[in-house]
Design a protein around this motif. Structure first.
Motif, PDB file in Angstrom:
ATOM      1  N   ARG A  28     -13.970  11.965  -8.225  1.00  0.00           N
ATOM      2  CA  ARG A  28     -14.331  10.572  -7.928  1.00  0.00           C
ATOM      3  C   ARG A  28     -13.206   9.602  -8.315  1.00  0.00           C
ATOM      4  O   ARG A  28     -13.450   8.502  -8.769  1.00  0.00           O
ATOM      5  N   GLN A  29     -11.987  10.066  -8.106  1.00  0.00           N
ATOM      6  CA  GLN A  29     -10.824   9.216  -8.327  1.00  0.00           C
ATOM      7  C   GLN A  29      -9.976   9.156  -7.061  1.00  0.00           C
ATOM      8  O   GLN A  29     -10.081  10.023  -6.183  1.00  0.00           O
ATOM      9  N   VAL A  30      -9.121   8.141  -6.988  1.00  0.00           N
ATOM     10  CA  VAL A  30      -8.178   8.022  -5.877  1.00  0.00           C
ATOM     11  C   VAL A  30      -6.794   7.742  -6.445  1.00  0.00           C
ATOM     12  O   VAL A  30      -6.654   7.140  -7.509  1.00  0.00           O
ATOM     13  N   ARG A  31      -5.779   8.204  -5.727  1.00  0.00           N
ATOM     14  CA  ARG A  31      -4.404   7.835  -6.075  1.00  0.00           C
ATOM     15  C   ARG A  31      -3.953   6.756  -5.105  1.00  0.00           C
ATOM     16  O   ARG A  31      -4.125   6.874  -3.886  1.00  0.00           O
ATOM     17  N   ILE A  32      -3.389   5.694  -5.677  1.00  0.00           N
ATOM     18  CA  ILE A  32      -2.934   4.547  -4.901  1.00  0.00           C
ATOM     19  C   ILE A  32      -1.410   4.508  -4.925  1.00  0.00           C
ATOM     20  O   ILE A  32      -0.802   4.531  -6.003  1.00  0.00           O
ATOM     21  N   ARG A  33      -0.803   4.456  -3.741  1.00  0.00           N
ATOM     22  CA  ARG A  33       0.624   4.213  -3.637  1.00  0.00           C
ATOM     23  C   ARG A  33       0.817   2.714  -3.826  1.00  0.00           C
ATOM     24  O   ARG A  33       0.379   1.916  -3.020  1.00  0.00           O
ATOM     25  N   VAL A  34       1.437   2.327  -4.931  1.00  0.00           N
ATOM     26  CA  VAL A  34       1.461   0.920  -5.335  1.00  0.00           C
ATOM     27  C   VAL A  34       2.401   0.127  -4.422  1.00  0.00           C
ATOM     28  O   VAL A  34       3.579   0.454  -4.286  1.00  0.00           O
ATOM     29  N   ALA A  35       1.854  -0.947  -3.828  1.00  0.00           N
ATOM     30  CA  ALA A  35       2.667  -1.886  -3.064  1.00  0.00           C
ATOM     31  C   ALA A  35       2.985  -3.136  -3.866  1.00  0.00           C
ATOM     32  O   ALA A  35       3.999  -3.792  -3.620  1.00  0.00           O
ATOM     33  N   ALA A  36       2.113  -3.473  -4.824  1.00  0.00           N
ATOM     34  CA  ALA A  36       2.320  -4.665  -5.643  1.00  0.00           C
ATOM     35  C   ALA A  36       1.492  -4.546  -6.909  1.00  0.00           C
ATOM     36  O   ALA A  36       0.379  -4.011  -6.894  1.00  0.00           O
ATOM     37  N   ALA A  37       2.044  -5.043  -8.012  1.00  0.00           N
ATOM     38  CA  ALA A  37       1.352  -5.054  -9.308  1.00  0.00           C
ATOM     39  C   ALA A  37       1.574  -6.412  -9.957  1.00  0.00           C
ATOM     40  O   ALA A  37       2.721  -6.800 -10.227  1.00  0.00           O
ATOM     41  N   ALA A  38       0.500  -7.155 -10.205  1.00  0.00           N
ATOM     42  CA  ALA A  38       0.618  -8.480 -10.810  1.00  0.00           C
ATOM     43  C   ALA A  38       0.962  -8.362 -12.288  1.00  0.00           C
ATOM     44  O   ALA A  38       0.595  -7.393 -12.965  1.00  0.00           O
ATOM     45  N   GLY A  81      -2.362  -1.630  -2.889  1.00  0.00           N
ATOM     46  CA  GLY A  81      -1.586  -0.561  -2.270  1.00  0.00           C
ATOM     47  C   GLY A  81      -2.427   0.249  -1.310  1.00  0.00           C
ATOM     48  O   GLY A  81      -3.450  -0.223  -0.795  1.00  0.00           O
ATOM     49  N   THR A  82      -2.009   1.487  -1.084  1.00  0.00           N
ATOM     50  CA  THR A  82      -2.635   2.352  -0.098  1.00  0.00           C
ATOM     51  C   THR A  82      -3.085   3.650  -0.753  1.00  0.00           C
ATOM     52  O   THR A  82      -2.316   4.286  -1.478  1.00  0.00           O
ATOM     53  N   VAL A  83      -4.317   4.044  -0.512  1.00  0.00           N
ATOM     54  CA  VAL A  83      -4.815   5.330  -0.998  1.00  0.00           C
ATOM     55  C   VAL A  83      -4.039   6.445  -0.298  1.00  0.00           C
ATOM     56  O   VAL A  83      -3.943   6.466   0.936  1.00  0.00           O
ATOM     57  N   ASP A  84      -3.472   7.365  -1.095  1.00  0.00           N
ATOM     58  CA  ASP A  84      -2.767   8.485  -0.465  1.00  0.00           C
ATOM     59  C   ASP A  84      -3.275   9.844  -0.911  1.00  0.00           C
ATOM     60  O   ASP A  84      -2.786  10.876  -0.449  1.00  0.00           O
ATOM     61  N   LEU A  93     -13.860   5.927  -0.169  1.00  0.00           N
ATOM     62  CA  LEU A  93     -12.486   5.647   0.240  1.00  0.00           C
ATOM     63  C   LEU A  93     -11.817   6.917   0.755  1.00  0.00           C
ATOM     64  O   LEU A  93     -12.140   8.024   0.310  1.00  0.00           O
ATOM     65  N   VAL A  94     -10.869   6.723   1.674  1.00  0.00           N
ATOM     66  CA  VAL A  94     -10.135   7.852   2.244  1.00  0.00           C
ATOM     67  C   VAL A  94      -8.658   7.515   2.256  1.00  0.00           C
ATOM     68  O   VAL A  94      -8.258   6.351   2.124  1.00  0.00           O
ATOM     69  N   SER A  95      -7.834   8.539   2.402  1.00  0.00           N
ATOM     70  CA  SER A  95      -6.396   8.319   2.483  1.00  0.00           C
ATOM     71  C   SER A  95      -6.081   7.373   3.633  1.00  0.00           C
ATOM     72  O   SER A  95      -6.644   7.476   4.722  1.00  0.00           O
ATOM     73  N   GLY A  96      -5.183   6.423   3.354  1.00  0.00           N
ATOM     74  CA  GLY A  96      -4.812   5.437   4.345  1.00  0.00           C
ATOM     75  C   GLY A  96      -5.489   4.089   4.153  1.00  0.00           C
ATOM     76  O   GLY A  96      -5.049   3.093   4.746  1.00  0.00           O
ATOM     77  N   ALA A 125     -11.543  -1.382  -4.408  1.00  0.00           N
ATOM     78  CA  ALA A 125     -12.207  -1.896  -3.209  1.00  0.00           C
ATOM     79  C   ALA A 125     -11.170  -2.071  -2.107  1.00  0.00           C
ATOM     80  O   ALA A 125      -9.963  -2.146  -2.375  1.00  0.00           O
ATOM     81  N   ARG A 126     -11.654  -2.155  -0.894  1.00  0.00           N
ATOM     82  CA  ARG A 126     -10.735  -2.408   0.218  1.00  0.00           C
ATOM     83  C   ARG A 126     -10.116  -3.789   0.080  1.00  0.00           C
ATOM     84  O   ARG A 126     -10.783  -4.743  -0.308  1.00  0.00           O
ATOM     85  N   ALA A 127      -8.854  -3.896   0.392  1.00  0.00           N
ATOM     86  CA  ALA A 127      -8.102  -5.137   0.205  1.00  0.00           C
ATOM     87  C   ALA A 127      -8.502  -6.183   1.237  1.00  0.00           C
ATOM     88  O   ALA A 127      -8.958  -5.848   2.336  1.00  0.00           O
ATOM     89  N   PRO A 128      -8.317  -7.457   0.907  1.00  0.00           N
ATOM     90  CA  PRO A 128      -8.526  -8.508   1.916  1.00  0.00           C
ATOM     91  C   PRO A 128      -7.602  -8.291   3.101  1.00  0.00           C
ATOM     92  O   PRO A 128      -6.421  -8.016   2.935  1.00  0.00           O
ATOM     93  N   ARG A 129      -8.134  -8.439   4.294  1.00  0.00           N
ATOM     94  CA  ARG A 129      -7.329  -8.213   5.500  1.00  0.00           C
ATOM     95  C   ARG A 129      -6.326  -9.329   5.723  1.00  0.00           C
ATOM     96  O   ARG A 129      -5.304  -9.130   6.381  1.00  0.00           O
ATOM     97  N   SER A 130      -6.612 -10.507   5.168  1.00  0.00           N
ATOM     98  CA  SER A 130      -5.788 -11.684   5.466  1.00  0.00           C
ATOM     99  C   SER A 130      -4.613 -11.869   4.518  1.00  0.00           C
ATOM    100  O   SER A 130      -3.798 -12.771   4.715  1.00  0.00           O
ATOM    101  N   LEU A 131      -4.517 -11.028   3.474  1.00  0.00           N
ATOM    102  CA  LEU A 131      -3.496 -11.239   2.445  1.00  0.00           C
ATOM    103  C   LEU A 131      -2.462 -10.123   2.461  1.00  0.00           C
ATOM    104  O   LEU A 131      -2.780  -8.960   2.724  1.00  0.00           O
TER     105      LEU A 131
END
Length: 322
Positions: A28-38, A81-84, A93-96, A125-131
């Motif tokens: 019940r975990q996911v790996r995220i390819r990081v695109a940005a980290a605040a 980022g993106t789940v990979d 959640l699924v890859s991509g 959670a799924r990211a905002p589509r507009s950002l």
């Protein structure tokens, strides 16, 4: 892959870029390819050792590994980022999938300042589509802090709430979320930020530097129903709240005032929540939240990001881009 870690607490230079093995998602975990980290204040107080000194995490540093603490600590809470990769039992959640997530544990070897991060599915959670990713990465920690603070107050529509530090990252979200819930917002910030916070939805404004209790009561006789104290003014902000009202401190220790005059005092201890994160994403897409990015820097410039953070004066968050 690259990751930013701390071996021993200290100044920004304590941050190190190291090569580590890619993490593998468990059940019940996911790996995220990081695109940005605040970059958040909690990252700086983790790095400095202040949280360990306050007893909020074990001590760390040379010779402190084992049961009492880790030899290295990962830095960074917010990720976009993106789940990979997904672990067994992951259903939502699924890859991509483009996602946002929050790492809310302090004592971990890897944080969001990395090329990849593993999180529980319930923290994503799924990211905002507009950002874009940089703006989306500012939502989890600051947005959830404001959201959960308002939940603690549990105010009906039409009630009044004071938000201190209303031009800051947490304060700005608190103003917008409170206004969206139908609350009357009294904002406190620098006089130069009045137009900004009124744009967030504040109905009334008190400039920083005024006697807060007197200034608020001049606008709301008897005092506001509640306060969200993001500026850590403590007893000064409590003075603006009516007898029997509510107060939320967004930090612990001296920021939590004595509950005078029957005021219910809460301390919001942030926790990751996928459903709430998803709600924040929907609000952002609907234009009800305004993510602000002060600047973006490459991951390897984390030291510079922490230097800028500690200088203060930022409007929005610095964001690291792997």
């Amino acid at each position: 892959m690259r990751a930013i870690i701390v071996r021993a607490p200290g100044e920004p230079e304590a941050l190190e870029t190291v090569e580590v093995d890619e993490p593998v998602p468990g059940p019940r975990q996911v790996r995220i390819r990081v695109a940005a980290a605040a970059v958040n204040p909690v990252d700086a107080v983790t790095r400095s050792g202040a949280l360990a000194a306050a007893g909020l995490m074990p001590a760390f540093g040379p010779g402190d590994g084992g049961p009492a603490g880790r030899e290295t600590i990962g830095i960074g809470w917010d990720v976009a980022g993106t789940v990979d990769a997904v672990g067994p039992g992951t259903t939502r959640l699924v890859s991509g999938d483009e996602v946002i997530g929050l790492r809310d544990r302090l004592d971990v070897p890897l944080g969001a300042y990395a090329d990849a991060l593993v999180l529980d599915e319930d923290a994503v959670a799924r990211a905002p589509r507009s950002l874009d990713a940089a703006h989306a990465a500012t939502l989890p920690l600051n947005g959830l802090t404001a959201f959960q603070a308002l939940d603690l107050l549990d105010l009906p529509a039409g009630a009044s709430v004071l938000v201190t530090g209303a031009a800051g990252a947490v304060g700005g979200y608190a103003v917008e979320l409170a206004a969206h819930r139908g609350l009357r917002v009294v904002a406190s910030a620098s006089a130069a930020d009045e137009d900004l916070v009124r744009g967030f939805g504040a109905e009334l404004f008190v400039p920083r530097g005024a006697h807060l209790g007197d200034a608020v009561r001049a606008l709301v006789p008897g005092g506001v129903d509640s306060a969200v104290d993001t500026a850590l003014l403590s007893i000064t902000a409590l003075d603006a709240v009516r007898n029997g009202g509510g107060f939320v401190a967004v930090s612990g220790g001296p920021a939590v005032p004595t509950p005078l005059r029957g005021i219910r005092v809460h301390n919001v201890w942030i926790s990751a929540d996928a459903a709430q994160l998803g709600h924040l994403a929907v609000l952002a897409d609907a234009g009800h939240l305004t993510p602000r990015v002060a600047a973006t820097l490459p991951l390897e410039q984390a030291v510079e990001a922490h230097r800028r953070l500690e200088k203060g004066g930022l409007r929005g968050r610095l964001v690291l881009i792997p």
